[in-house]
Design a protein around this motif. Structure first.
Motif, PDB file in Angstrom:
ATOM      1  N   GLN A   1       7.078  -0.667  -9.442  1.00 51.67           N
ATOM      2  CA  GLN A   1       6.979  -0.043  -8.030  1.00 51.67           C
ATOM      3  C   GLN A   1       8.232  -0.340  -7.303  1.00 51.67           C
ATOM      4  O   GLN A   1       8.382  -1.775  -7.206  1.00 51.67           O
ATOM      5  N   ASN A   2       9.011   0.372  -6.485  1.00 48.45           N
ATOM      6  CA  ASN A   2       9.884  -0.083  -5.823  1.00 48.45           C
ATOM      7  C   ASN A   2      11.006  -0.949  -6.278  1.00 48.45           C
ATOM      8  O   ASN A   2      11.644  -1.907  -6.284  1.00 48.45           O
TER       9      ASN A   2
ATOM     10  N   VAL B   1       8.429   9.499  -4.468  1.00 48.50           N
ATOM     11  CA  VAL B   1       7.229   9.849  -3.789  1.00 48.50           C
ATOM     12  C   VAL B   1       7.898   9.940  -2.051  1.00 48.50           C
ATOM     13  O   VAL B   1       8.459   9.153  -1.744  1.00 48.50           O
TER      14      VAL B   1
ATOM     15  N   ARG C   1       5.113   3.398   2.589  1.00 49.61           N
ATOM     16  CA  ARG C   1       4.270   2.408   1.454  1.00 49.61           C
ATOM     17  C   ARG C   1       2.899   2.632   1.199  1.00 49.61           C
ATOM     18  O   ARG C   1       2.426   2.635   0.092  1.00 49.61           O
TER      19      ARG C   1
ATOM     20  N   ARG D   1       0.279   5.727  -6.724  1.00 54.00           N
ATOM     21  CA  ARG D   1       0.139   4.918  -7.603  1.00 54.00           C
ATOM     22  C   ARG D   1      -1.249   4.986  -8.233  1.00 54.00           C
ATOM     23  O   ARG D   1      -1.496   5.091  -9.526  1.00 54.00           O
TER      24      ARG D   1
ATOM     25  N   ASP E   1      10.872   4.654  -6.525  1.00 54.10           N
ATOM     26  CA  ASP E   1       9.405   4.249  -6.125  1.00 54.10           C
ATOM     27  C   ASP E   1       8.560   3.858  -7.349  1.00 54.10           C
ATOM     28  O   ASP E   1       8.007   3.039  -7.055  1.00 54.10           O
TER      29      ASP E   1
ATOM     30  N   GLU F   1       2.955   5.620  -1.171  1.00 55.40           N
ATOM     31  CA  GLU F   1       3.430   5.252  -2.642  1.00 55.40           C
ATOM     32  C   GLU F   1       2.222   4.549  -3.351  1.00 55.40           C
ATOM     33  O   GLU F   1       1.925   4.748  -4.526  1.00 55.40           O
TER      34      GLU F   1
END
Length: 120
Positions: free
Chosen positions: A29-30, A53, A9, A16, A39, A12
């Motif tokens: 995202q996700n 990612v 996380r 981002r 991701d 990610e």
């Protein structure tokens, strides 16, 4: 949350911010479709970009990008087709990989691989 999930996380989030700093517009995202997850989904330079990612705390067992295998590529393709249909996107697309290697709690290295693979 397990330590490897927290690391993922965090990677990610770093990816981002890296993309946003480069002018990418993050759309999702996700994002999930079935069991497949994307991701990050971004828009940049007229292209819809699907980003996997991978984050690792070291390269002892290989670079993060080496863990994006054929099965993962197929899952991304599967989910991306649904996303394209739902968003009614008719332009170019691209599949990228962002590899994040942590050196310490505050230091990391990002390797952004554009056009990392093409489905099919």
């Amino acid at each position: 949350m397990a330590a490897h999930n927290e690391l993922g996380r965090y990677g990610e989030d770093l990816a981002r911010h890296y993309l946003e700093d480069k002018g990418y517009r993050i759309l999702n995202q996700n994002w999930f479709y079935g069991k497949a997850e994307i991701d990050l989904i971004a828009y940049y330079d007229g292209k819809l970009i699907f980003i996997e990612v991978k984050t690792r705390s070291s390269v002892t067992h290989g670079k993060p990008e080496e863990f994006v295998n054929y099965k993962k590529e197929r899952q991304l393709e599967f989910a991306s087709l649904e996303y394209i249909e739902r968003s009614q996107h008719h332009g170019e697309i691209r599949f990228d990989v962002i590899a994040v290697t942590m050196n310490s709690n505050t230091k990391y290295k990002i390797n952004h691989i554009e056009d990392a693979f093409w489905p099919g």
